[in-house]
Motif scaffolding. Structure first.
Motif, PDB file in Angstrom:
ATOM      1  N   CYS A   1      -2.917  10.305   2.303  1.00  0.00           N
ATOM      2  CA  CYS A   1      -1.790   9.929   3.043  1.00  0.00           C
ATOM      3  C   CYS A   1      -1.893   8.836   4.116  1.00  0.00           C
ATOM      4  O   CYS A   1      -3.183   8.564   4.468  1.00  0.00           O
TER       5      CYS A   1
ATOM      6  N   HIS B   1      -5.620   7.461   4.140  1.00  0.00           N
ATOM      7  CA  HIS B   1      -6.043   5.893   3.802  1.00  0.00           C
ATOM      8  C   HIS B   1      -6.046   5.290   5.075  1.00  0.00           C
ATOM      9  O   HIS B   1      -7.093   4.566   5.318  1.00  0.00           O
TER      10      HIS B   1
ATOM     11  N   GLU C   1      -4.808  14.727  -2.433  1.00  0.00           N
ATOM     12  CA  GLU C   1      -4.114  13.575  -2.288  1.00  0.00           C
ATOM     13  C   GLU C   1      -4.373  12.988  -0.820  1.00  0.00           C
ATOM     14  O   GLU C   1      -5.078  13.849  -0.226  1.00  0.00           O
TER      15      GLU C   1
ATOM     16  N   SER D   1       2.772   6.408  -2.377  1.00  0.00           N
ATOM     17  CA  SER D   1       1.809   7.025  -1.273  1.00  0.00           C
ATOM     18  C   SER D   1       2.594   8.336  -0.678  1.00  0.00           C
ATOM     19  O   SER D   1       3.702   8.318  -0.839  1.00  0.00           O
TER      20      SER D   1
ATOM     21  N   ASP E   1       0.822  -1.105  -0.067  1.00  0.00           N
ATOM     22  CA  ASP E   1      -0.150   0.038   0.152  1.00  0.00           C
ATOM     23  C   ASP E   1       0.996   1.203   0.209  1.00  0.00           C
ATOM     24  O   ASP E   1       0.463   2.445  -0.476  1.00  0.00           O
TER      25      ASP E   1
END
Length: 196
Positions: free
Chosen positions: A124, A158, A122, A50, A46
């Protein structure tokens, strides 16, 4: 006086085996390698490309590990001047172009970073490891962390992972986040929160 510089190593990814310095242990603790390994095994793929924030930077061992494993950009917030200098040196030795280090109160700095990410559309991963062992009445720092998590817009993260003392109970839900994973490593534990 012992002037021996303490170090730890990056355990995986591009910079595996590279040494990074640790600040004075009176100020900050380095995350135990078993805990660190478990964390990165959980989020291994993941983290590729990122954004990653290490809220209480210390030596930067978690954020720099994320960098080594392919995170696009890593932010660090660190209050202590000496830890900040060590953090600068560690980032410099790996990839300073992908590190953003800010000195000051993490509770003031991290909302600014989250805000700028939100404006860019975005997200994080946020890692929170409050400096509990160096304070009397550490419950206060945990309450501040929980209040802070409650204030975060879930659309910008996230996941939020909190490293905390195993003796301190973190709730299964904090505002718009729920704890989906909990792992104990002796005196330290990890609680993984995801947007509901």
């Amino acid at each position: 006086m012992n002037d021996k510089i303490l170090t730890t190593r990056i355990i995986g990814g591009k910079y595996k085996g590279k040494k990074i310095s640790l600040p004075d242990m009176g100020v900050t603790r380095s995350s135990k390698s078993r805990l660190k390994e478990s964390f990165f095994n959980t989020l291994q793929f993941d983290l590729q490309d990122s954004n990653f924030i290490e809220m209480f930077g210390g030596s930067g061992s978690i954020g720099l590990e994320a960098l080594s494993r392919g995170a696009k950009r890593v932010w660090f917030a660190e209050l202590d001047r000496n830890a900040y200098k060590t953090l600068q040196k560690n980032c410099q030795s790996l990839d300073p172009s992908r590190c953003d280090i800010r000195q000051g109160d993490a509770f003031a700095i991290v909302p600014q970073i989250l805000d700028s990410l939100k404006k860019k559309g975005e997200k994080c991963y946020l890692y929170i490891d409050p400096p509990f062992s160096i304070r009397e009445g550490h419950e206060e720092i945990y309450k501040r962390v929980m209040d802070f998590i409650a204030s975060i817009d879930p659309s910008v993260v996230h996941a939020i992972v909190v490293e905390h003392m195993s003796g301190v109970q973190f709730p299964d839900e904090i505002a718009l986040f729920e704890r989906k994973k909990f792992k104990k490593f002796g005196k330290s534990s990890l609680s993984y929160y995801f947007p509901k």
